[in-house]
Design a protein around this motif. Sequence first.
Motif, short mmCIF file in Angstrom:
data_model
loop_
_atom_site.label_atom_id
_atom_site.label_comp_id
_atom_site.label_asym_id
_atom_site.label_seq_id
_atom_site.Cartn_x
_atom_site.Cartn_y
_atom_site.Cartn_z
N ASP A 138 1.11 -1.27 0.29
CA ASP A 138 -0.36 -0.05 -0.15
C ASP A 138 0.93 1.22 0.06
N PRO A 139 0.41 2.35 -1.34
CA PRO A 139 1.50 3.23 -0.82
C PRO A 139 1.33 3.72 0.49
N ARG A 140 0.22 4.15 1.21
CA ARG A 140 -0.28 4.94 2.20
C ARG A 140 1.23 4.66 2.98
N LEU A 141 1.47 2.91 3.33
CA LEU A 141 2.84 1.69 3.65
C LEU A 141 4.11 3.00 3.55
N ALA A 142 3.92 2.70 2.34
CA ALA A 142 5.75 2.49 1.93
C ALA A 142 6.15 4.38 2.11
N ARG A 143 5.22 5.21 2.40
CA ARG A 143 5.52 6.92 2.70
C ARG A 143 4.97 6.44 4.04
N TRP B 16 9.23 -3.94 6.14
CA TRP B 16 9.99 -4.41 5.18
C TRP B 16 9.86 -4.71 3.12
N GLY B 17 8.37 -5.10 2.95
CA GLY B 17 8.19 -4.71 1.78
C GLY B 17 8.73 -4.60 1.26
N TRP B 18 9.42 -3.29 0.49
CA TRP B 18 9.85 -2.80 -0.26
C TRP B 18 11.49 -2.59 -0.07
N ALA B 19 12.41 -3.24 0.87
CA ALA B 19 13.49 -3.81 1.07
C ALA B 19 14.10 -3.53 -0.13
N GLY B 20 15.17 -2.60 -0.08
CA GLY B 20 15.94 -2.18 -1.48
C GLY B 20 15.41 -1.97 -2.85
N ARG B 21 14.19 -1.54 -2.68
CA ARG B 21 13.88 -1.63 -4.28
C ARG B 21 13.64 0.02 -4.43
N GLN B 22 13.56 0.76 -5.57
CA GLN B 22 13.74 2.18 -5.83
C GLN B 22 12.73 3.09 -4.43
N LEU B 23 12.90 4.25 -4.38
CA LEU B 23 12.22 4.69 -3.93
C LEU B 23 10.71 5.03 -4.52
N PRO B 24 9.52 5.51 -4.79
CA PRO B 24 8.80 6.21 -5.63
C PRO B 24 8.85 7.79 -5.79
N PRO B 25 9.20 8.08 -6.88
CA PRO B 25 9.00 9.58 -7.33
C PRO B 25 8.80 11.04 -6.26
N ASP B 26 7.48 10.12 -5.63
CA ASP B 26 6.90 11.22 -4.66
C ASP B 26 8.00 11.23 -3.23
N ALA B 27 8.55 10.30 -2.77
CA ALA B 27 9.79 10.13 -1.68
C ALA B 27 10.99 10.95 -2.35
N VAL B 28 11.57 11.15 -3.38
CA VAL B 28 13.00 11.20 -3.93
C VAL B 28 12.23 12.83 -3.43
N ARG C 274 19.14 9.62 -0.19
CA ARG C 274 19.19 10.59 -1.60
C ARG C 274 19.25 9.50 -2.31
N GLU C 275 21.00 9.62 -1.98
CA GLU C 275 22.15 9.66 -2.67
C GLU C 275 21.58 7.42 -3.18
N THR C 276 20.78 7.24 -3.26
CA THR C 276 20.98 5.80 -2.99
C THR C 276 19.74 5.39 -3.52
N GLY C 277 18.64 5.87 -3.70
CA GLY C 277 17.70 5.96 -3.84
C GLY C 277 16.83 4.66 -3.45
N ARG C 278 17.11 4.25 -3.15
CA ARG C 278 16.43 2.94 -2.76
C ARG C 278 15.81 2.87 -1.25
N PHE C 279 14.62 1.93 -0.72
CA PHE C 279 14.37 1.68 0.46
C PHE C 279 15.54 0.81 0.62
N PRO C 280 16.22 1.03 2.29
CA PRO C 280 17.10 0.66 2.95
C PRO C 280 16.47 -0.92 3.35
N LEU C 281 18.04 -1.95 3.59
CA LEU C 281 17.63 -3.45 3.91
C LEU C 281 17.21 -3.58 5.17
N PRO C 282 17.36 -4.68 5.65
CA PRO C 282 17.28 -5.44 7.07
C PRO C 282 18.31 -5.34 7.20
N PRO C 283 18.45 -4.93 9.01
CA PRO C 283 20.47 -4.82 9.29
C PRO C 283 20.54 -6.39 9.75
N GLN C 284 21.70 -6.80 9.65
CA GLN C 284 22.20 -8.01 9.48
C GLN C 284 22.86 -7.63 11.17
#
Length: 272
Positions: free
Chosen positions: A151-156, A202-214, A252-262
């Motif tokens: 859901d885009p609301r959760l993504a925000r 964590w559903g979007w982990a590693g995916r590109q951020l949507p334009p509105d987030a950028v 901003r530099e990665t343009g992606r959602f963060p990955l889960p920590p190890q």
Amino acid sequence: MTSSGIQPRQDGSAALRLLRDGDLELEGRLVDASNTTLRGVLTLDGMTARCVYKPVRGERPLWDFPDGTLAGREVSAYLVSAATGWDLVPPTVLRDGPLGPGSCQLWIDEPDDGEPLVGFVPADELPPRWFPIAAARDDDGTPYALAHADDPRLARLAVLDAVINNADRKGGHVLIGPDDRIYGVDHGVTFHVEEKLRTVLWGWAGRQLPPDAVEMLDGLAGQVAGPLGAELADHLTISEIAELAARVDRLRETGRFPLPPQEWPAVPWPPM
């Protein structure tokens, strides 16, 4: 609407005035909370609303959050949320109350017919467009999945959590308001200088951020360096504000959602 008829987004200024200046009468304690958390009723000039009041004197010391107060972090999360323009955190202020200074946040009434967007579902009945996050079993051994909607609301909200370094995004901290908006609550363990992101989103982990987030992050960077940073200085340390700015820049530099920590658990406990 909330219990007052005040909608947090449309009536934000009225809500803030009520939170800051309204007479606060306590109704009771939310017993599931680890720190003193009280529900109250605010009244001012004919306006009435319920609120969540968390007095500083009721905070349990945390060894890894030695600076500032949990109440100050609650307010800081609201200030950052407001600066994003997404209004994902209900209006929150720091004010005096019956038990002394504390955070005071507008209560969100969830509709009875609201569909949850996060939860445990039978492993073989994952709803369409839901992300499985972790496997689990009930007392009888039946397999379940901790999952959330795409859901885009959760993504925000996931982006906001990455920005404020939320160490405790449980599913129960995600509310659906009667205006069909998503709200995140309970932000006392945020803004640490070390990476501590723990979340069920964590559903979007590693995916590109949507334009509105950028676009949001580009604007937020300037605000942290300016008026927002000055407001946050009342509640956070200089180092915490600097790390906030650094997290925004990294996103901003990665343009992606963060990955889960190890290095530490990626999901809070309990997750709901």
